[in-house]
Design an enzyme around this catalytic site. Structure first.
Site, mmCIF file in Angstrom:
data_model
loop_
_atom_site.group_PDB
_atom_site.id
_atom_site.type_symbol
_atom_site.label_atom_id
_atom_site.label_comp_id
_atom_site.label_asym_id
_atom_site.label_seq_id
_atom_site.Cartn_x
_atom_site.Cartn_y
_atom_site.Cartn_z
ATOM 1 N N TYR A 1 0.834 -1.200 0.000
ATOM 2 C CA TYR A 1 0.000 0.000 0.000
ATOM 3 C C TYR A 1 0.872 1.255 0.000
ATOM 4 O O TYR A 1 0.599 2.213 -0.746
ATOM 5 C CB TYR A 1 -0.898 -0.042 1.236
ATOM 6 C CG TYR A 1 -1.675 1.203 1.542
ATOM 7 C CD1 TYR A 1 -2.867 1.480 0.886
ATOM 8 C CD2 TYR A 1 -1.250 2.088 2.531
ATOM 9 C CE1 TYR A 1 -3.611 2.615 1.200
ATOM 10 C CE2 TYR A 1 -1.976 3.222 2.847
ATOM 11 C CZ TYR A 1 -3.152 3.480 2.185
ATOM 12 O OH TYR A 1 -3.883 4.609 2.497
ATOM 13 N N LYS B 1 1.036 4.204 -2.793
ATOM 14 C CA LYS B 1 0.767 5.613 -2.492
ATOM 15 C C LYS B 1 1.954 6.489 -2.865
ATOM 16 O O LYS B 1 1.769 7.630 -3.330
ATOM 17 C CB LYS B 1 0.426 5.774 -1.007
ATOM 18 C CG LYS B 1 -0.925 5.198 -0.613
ATOM 19 C CD LYS B 1 -2.082 5.900 -1.300
ATOM 20 C CE LYS B 1 -3.432 5.496 -0.704
ATOM 21 N NZ LYS B 1 -4.567 6.165 -1.372
#
Length: 265
Positions: A159, A163
């Site tokens: 993740y 990002k």
């Protein structure tokens, strides 16, 4: 007071809008006059969210959309243009966050691929499909929802990598889209009280002192930042990252506390 006309006659598409930050952004932009298409992989929940907003007199539509599939994304963009007559703002809020394994080398390829495909490539798919329509309006704006995980290590490796990549995509796309009159910016939230933290109040309380402003964020904090960057109030801002994290990444509260403790001793 909220400006109920700042997004008058604007067509808006938001991904990941069933709950949390995406839902709060939908409510905020609709309150400011936008016509908003809420999309999410969870069709029933995004319809309930849109219905609640319509119950407040706001102009909203809902559509099931999985940003992991190009056809689904293109159908959502086409729907927004069909219903609203134009697409002026795209907000990429959809994300996938898989838990880390105890050892990095034990992480499955599937979890890594899913987090990058939804969080980063999903935003790419949406930007690619929406860009011609955003350029046609002369006031197009894209706001991507990043995370402090893309700036520092807070866990969730896949993740976080996605990002961080979203930050790079924001900057490179901003350069490409600027001559076409489209602005592209990134909002980077810290810890926000969403359904992902449901039943974890003790954890939220434990991390609260790490925030210089003394609290974790609320979805409305992020929605306010998105509304600014999407509006003409930010007409000369593109390619930037607006960190909305209560001071978390600017101030090392643990370091300061350790120094204060030494002085007191």
């Amino acid at each position: 007071m909220t400006d109920t006309t700042r997004f008058a006659d604007h067509g808006v598409l938001i991904t990941g809008a069933a709950r949390g930050i995406g839902a709060a952004v939908a409510g905020r932009l609709a309150e400011e006059g936008a016509r908003v298409l809420l999309t999410d992989r969870d069709g029933p929940e995004v319809e309930r969210t849109a219905a609640r907003l319509r119950g407040r007199g706001l102009v909203t539509e809902a559509l099931t959309c999985d940003v992991a599939h190009r056809e689904s994304v293109e159908a959502a963009v086409a729907r927004a243009v069909e219903v609203f007559g134009s697409l002026d703002v795209l907000v990429n809020s959809a994300a996938s966050c898989s838990p880390d394994t105890e050892l990095f080398e034990d992480g499955p390829d599937e979890a890594w691929a899913r987090d990058l495909d939804v969080t980063l490539t999903g935003a790419y798919r949406c930007c690619r499909a929406a860009l011609p329509h955003l350029a046609a309006t002369g006031r197009g704006a894209i706001v991507n929802i990043g995370s402090v995980n893309g700036l520092q290590d807070f866990g969730n490796q896949a993740y976080s990598a996605a990002k961080a990549g979203l930050g790079s995509l924001t900057r490179t796309l901003a350069g490409h889209a600027a001559p076409r009159g489209v602005r592209v910016n990134l909002v980077t939230p810290g810890t926000v009280r969403t359904s992902a933290w449901q039943g974890r109040d003790a954890e939220l309380e434990a991390i609260r002192p790490l925030y210089p402003l003394g609290r974790v964020g609320e979805p409305e904090d992020i929605a306010a930042a998105v509304a600014f960057l999407a509006s003409r109030d930010a007409a000369w801002i593109t390619g930037t990252t607006l960190t909305v994290d209560g001071g978390l990444t600017a101030v090392h509260t643990g370091f300061r506390a350790a120094l204060d403790h030494r002085r007191e001793a």
